[in-house]
Design a protein around this motif. Sequence first.
Motif, short mmCIF file in Angstrom:
data_model
loop_
_atom_site.label_atom_id
_atom_site.label_comp_id
_atom_site.label_asym_id
_atom_site.label_seq_id
_atom_site.Cartn_x
_atom_site.Cartn_y
_atom_site.Cartn_z
N SER A 193 25.84 -16.51 2.47
CA SER A 193 26.29 -15.06 2.75
C SER A 193 24.83 -14.40 2.54
N ILE A 194 24.69 -13.90 1.32
CA ILE A 194 23.39 -13.00 0.97
C ILE A 194 22.09 -14.02 1.42
N GLY A 195 22.14 -15.24 1.24
CA GLY A 195 20.92 -15.95 1.38
C GLY A 195 20.64 -16.69 3.01
N SER A 246 12.17 -4.74 -3.80
CA SER A 246 12.76 -3.90 -5.24
C SER A 246 13.18 -5.03 -6.11
N GLU A 247 14.42 -5.70 -5.99
CA GLU A 247 14.95 -6.63 -6.86
C GLU A 247 14.05 -7.80 -7.28
N PHE A 248 13.35 -8.35 -6.54
CA PHE A 248 12.44 -9.38 -6.65
C PHE A 248 11.42 -8.95 -7.76
N LEU A 263 31.60 -17.09 -9.88
CA LEU A 263 30.90 -16.34 -10.88
C LEU A 263 31.41 -14.87 -10.76
N THR A 264 31.86 -14.50 -9.63
CA THR A 264 32.29 -13.14 -9.52
C THR A 264 33.97 -13.07 -9.26
N LYS A 265 34.40 -14.21 -9.61
CA LYS A 265 35.93 -14.40 -9.96
C LYS A 265 36.81 -14.55 -8.53
N GLY A 284 19.51 -20.03 -7.07
CA GLY A 284 19.74 -18.38 -6.84
C GLY A 284 20.66 -17.97 -8.19
N ILE A 285 21.56 -17.22 -7.64
CA ILE A 285 22.60 -16.72 -8.77
C ILE A 285 24.09 -17.12 -8.43
N GLY A 286 24.79 -17.87 -9.34
CA GLY A 286 26.21 -18.26 -9.22
C GLY A 286 26.30 -19.04 -10.11
N CYS A 287 27.73 -19.72 -10.25
CA CYS A 287 28.00 -20.81 -11.33
C CYS A 287 27.13 -21.96 -10.99
N SER A 288 26.94 -22.23 -9.49
CA SER A 288 26.33 -23.33 -9.09
C SER A 288 24.83 -23.15 -9.74
N SER A 289 24.37 -22.01 -9.30
CA SER A 289 22.78 -21.72 -9.89
C SER A 289 22.72 -21.68 -11.19
N VAL A 336 16.78 -14.80 -7.96
CA VAL A 336 17.74 -13.96 -7.44
C VAL A 336 18.75 -14.39 -6.49
N HIS A 337 19.87 -13.66 -6.35
CA HIS A 337 20.96 -14.12 -5.46
C HIS A 337 20.53 -14.19 -4.16
N GLY A 338 20.77 -15.57 -3.58
CA GLY A 338 20.57 -15.81 -2.10
C GLY A 338 18.74 -16.17 -1.81
N GLY A 370 28.08 -19.03 -1.64
CA GLY A 370 27.81 -17.68 -1.49
C GLY A 370 26.33 -17.36 -1.28
N ASP A 371 25.69 -18.05 -2.19
CA ASP A 371 24.29 -18.07 -2.41
C ASP A 371 23.70 -18.35 -1.04
N THR A 372 24.20 -19.49 -0.51
CA THR A 372 23.16 -20.02 0.81
C THR A 372 23.88 -19.20 2.00
C1 LIG Z 1 22.13 -8.93 -5.45
C2 LIG Z 1 23.24 -9.45 -6.11
N1 LIG Z 1 24.57 -9.13 -5.53
C3 LIG Z 1 25.57 -9.54 -5.95
C4 LIG Z 1 25.66 -10.40 -7.01
C5 LIG Z 1 26.93 -10.78 -7.62
N2 LIG Z 1 27.11 -12.23 -7.47
C6 LIG Z 1 26.74 -13.18 -8.73
S1 LIG Z 1 27.06 -14.61 -8.34
C7 LIG Z 1 27.84 -14.23 -6.89
C8 LIG Z 1 28.43 -15.24 -5.95
C9 LIG Z 1 28.20 -16.44 -6.24
O1 LIG Z 1 29.06 -17.46 -5.30
P1 LIG Z 1 28.47 -18.81 -5.04
O2 LIG Z 1 26.86 -18.95 -4.62
O3 LIG Z 1 29.20 -19.55 -4.16
O4 LIG Z 1 28.39 -19.43 -6.47
P2 LIG Z 1 29.59 -20.15 -7.29
O5 LIG Z 1 29.77 -19.23 -8.20
O6 LIG Z 1 30.77 -20.15 -6.36
O7 LIG Z 1 29.09 -21.37 -7.66
C10 LIG Z 1 27.78 -13.07 -6.51
C11 LIG Z 1 28.35 -12.21 -5.14
C12 LIG Z 1 24.16 -10.63 -7.57
N3 LIG Z 1 24.01 -11.49 -8.78
N4 LIG Z 1 23.22 -10.16 -7.04
#
Ligand SMILES: Cc1ncc(C[n+]2csc(CCOP(=O)(O)OP(=O)(O)O)c2C)c(N)n1
Lengths: 351, 613
Positions: A115-117, B312-314, A143-145, A63-68, A84-86, A111-113
Amino acid sequence: MSTATATRAKAPVSNRIGLGLEPYRGLKTTLCAGCGHNSISERIVECFFEMGIDPTQVIKLSGIGCSSKSPAYFLSMSHGFNSVHGRMPAVATGAMLANKQLLALGVSGDGDTASIGLGQFVHMMRRNVPIVYIIEDNGCYGLTKGQFSATANLGSTAKSGIANDLPPIDTCGLAVQLGATFVARSFSGDKKQLQSILKAALAHRGTAVLDVVSPCVTFNDHVGSTKSYKYVRENKVPLQSIGFVPHFEEIHLQEDFAPGTVHEVEMHDGSMLRLEKLEEDYDPTSRLTALDRIELATEQGQILTGVLYVSTDQPSFTEILNLDDVPLAQLGQDRLRPPKSALDTVMEELA
Amino acid sequence: MQAVNASPSREPVTVPEIEVVNDFSIHVATVNGSGSQSSNLVLLRALFEMGIPVSGKNLFPSNIAGLPTWYTIRASKFGFTGRKKEVDFLVAMNPQTAHEDVQSLEPGRAVVYDEPLGLDALRNDLSFYPVPFDPITAAVCPQPKLRKLVRNMVYDGVLAALLDIEMEEIRKGIEKQFATKPKAAELNWNAARAGFDWASENLAKRDPYRLERMDGNKGKIIVEGNAAAALGAVFGGVSVITWYPITPSSSLAEAAQGYLNRFRIDESTGKATFAVVQAEDELASIGMAIGAGWAGARAMTTTAGPGVSLMSEFVGLAHFAEIPVVLIDVQRMGPSTGLPTRTSQGDFLSAATLSHGDTFHPMLIPATPEECFEFGAKAFDVAERLQTPVFVMLDLDLGMNYWTADKFDYPDWDIDRGKVLSEEDIERLQGDWGRYRDVDGDGIAYRTTPGNRHPQAAYFARGTGHDEDANYSEREGDWIRNMDRIQKKMAGARKWLPEPVIEDGPKARVALVAAGTSHEAVREARSQLRLEYGFETAYCRVRGWPFSHATEKFIAEHDHVYVVDQNRDGQLRTLLRRQFPAIHDHLRSVCYYGGMPLDARTITDAIVEREEL
Ligand SMILES: Cc1ncc(C[n+]2csc(CCOP(=O)(O)OP(=O)(O)O)c2C)c(N)n1
Ligand code: SF4
Ligand SMILES: [Mg+2]
């Protein structure tokens, strides 16, 4: 832990399919030095190499994140998809429908799993999509600090000192409840356990969820965090000692272990997962026991690690859909387009 | 076209002087969930079998049972099967709406109604036919529980008597409708028969409307656009369909599932050469389709406006990572939940550039069932050729209503998988390839699919910035080069899209541009303008976006070009203006956004007013 496997790791010249370690490596990591996620990437490289998995038949998704980001740092010979995220579970599901012969490795964050996902995570498990799904769980959004994630424990503090005032979602408890057929928890710093679990998960066909506590050294590795290296080392409770013997090794289990203390699970490819019990009555094939022990550990502020649940007799999603032996992606026009007679029949019906 | 002399003073009806044959509308007002759909389909089918060009439109509420619903059947010997604004023959079965339905009729029209409603007291300038539905039904249906189900079939018989519909065709229609339930067929036939007998004995014909057999439907079929598009996808070689239920697109996925079960299960193994997945939501359905498209399947999802919003995002990711996927959008009236069971063309703008950043998605816009079939198949070729999301834009009117159409032609073209490199290709290139390199100068790069066994086949698909070789890059030059290449690819997209259909004449100074289901109304409006006002128009029906050069030339050649839109803001016109800024001052707008299928009179009136005819 099979000694044969451990020896192999020390002499990585080439594996049983004739590949060296290089194709299993990826680009140099851009994550912070000391980030737990990097250790997990290293274990992935080792395990795929040692098991002699053909990397061209692997897909790595995230998905999206440092892990991703980490799929870029391993398996350079595998197709990758940073989505994309989640919502990596959906992408992985679709890819496995297109080509059920692939081996899918999903890497996500908490976060990816959680929350959003969360919705996608749940439905992937319910379908028993064949995938090894790793949650690199640092209790925060790296990734979002450093904001809290939904796996952060109640009362755990952020770097700024703010305490988390909501209870955590236990991804393993959820996984057991919702149909994942292999559920395990480990720690990025426990090389040996993580290796065994990962190998067993790779031999599984169905959704294998691995929640790997993986400290974020930059935002969540301080006193007060329950996902810091220090806290995890002190509060980690292994459920069993895990041995994994891949199907291509000779298997002599009964001789080595006294019956009654070992639980063996034959994986889909014929490999053996060998769980030497620390808990006297722990049965990894029972959902109820798994949920019970997860709850108990949470109450006691402990992190229960090991293989929490395995079921090898559930059909995977591609089996449920009764897909053709040829991957859908490889079907030619002769199989994809019905004959003219079929259209004629429908036209007659509609006339 | 007005065959009956309208008399605003509401004179009492006398015996009609002119007969109106095969050119009027029947409007059935019932309660949703009362089983009227079967009676209406039987009626529609009977007219179709009598060779009369016909269409049936269901004007239904967002409700399962209890709210008013109307079914409008248009018979037109001239072949105009768009909605007719005026109701000619009303069947008033719904006490809730009967008064309003009757009050809104033009003088001289006819009404069949349930006797206890006493509608004849409302007006004296209509032909009223009271029918005691309950006693007629009771006599042929001894079981009270079943009466509700067959009561509506009685009006089919009554109409047959009053309008000269052949009872033999009603009978055949009932048999087809209840093919698997012979008992129900018999019960319904008895009801229709009873209605016919009662009306023949008790009603004296006082209206001008009549139907008679003609030869307008030779070789034709009767079909909903959704079923046609589903068939198109099946014969286009779809292998993965993901969807989430939403009106008006659900019946498309369900029809596809039905056809796939029939035609795409391997006879020897019993295994499926397809996957259909009802996803947990549209975030997942589009994600799955994209995953499948990336991995080499011919993948599609089907949805409506709210789903498109969620996707949309996808869709932006698939555009940027260049992954083929087909989205069928059966448009309904928005914004928001809006009028979920009413038609619109309100998604043109959102679909065309769905997602953030500079995005661009080709659209195919069918207007007929034949085109639903053809574009439903071709969309996969376009998506795989361009390696991008492609939209097929239906609407509720086309998707869920019954249309007469020519039998579909079996595809005479081969499936096009686009630029995909095999193991051998990569070997030949000695591994020297890059996922986003513009080798051919058309902006379309070569891709590999997962599972390719060549050690140098893999690449990393991502929504983040990347260079030609799919490596992560934030470099300004890489970003701009990539964005420019995608733009070049999209500029070439029109080559793969259907050309517009243009009807022009030397005398036409004024022109119309339309897309999709506006077509039926435009055809008829042009005829009205010609016959009633002696006014010739030219017509360009666009069938794809980006628009072709032929469309640009057409607009440039006409002083006033009326762009017909089924939305408030003139979305089709906005897209034309965007693509052809130099000639935007030629464009004028005719917008209808009431949720009903567009009718010809609305367009005619607008042009008459603006052109001061
Ligand atoms: C739709 C959407 N919303 C918000 C973000 C911003 N965002 C990027 S990474 C992230 C959180 C990642 O957290 P996690 O999955 O725990 O990964 P980590 O960085 O902790 O490994 C967010 C909220 C995004 N990329 N896409
Ligand atoms: S911010 Fe945290 S999670 Fe991200 S790379 Fe650094 S240590 Fe790892
Ligand atoms: Mg995290």
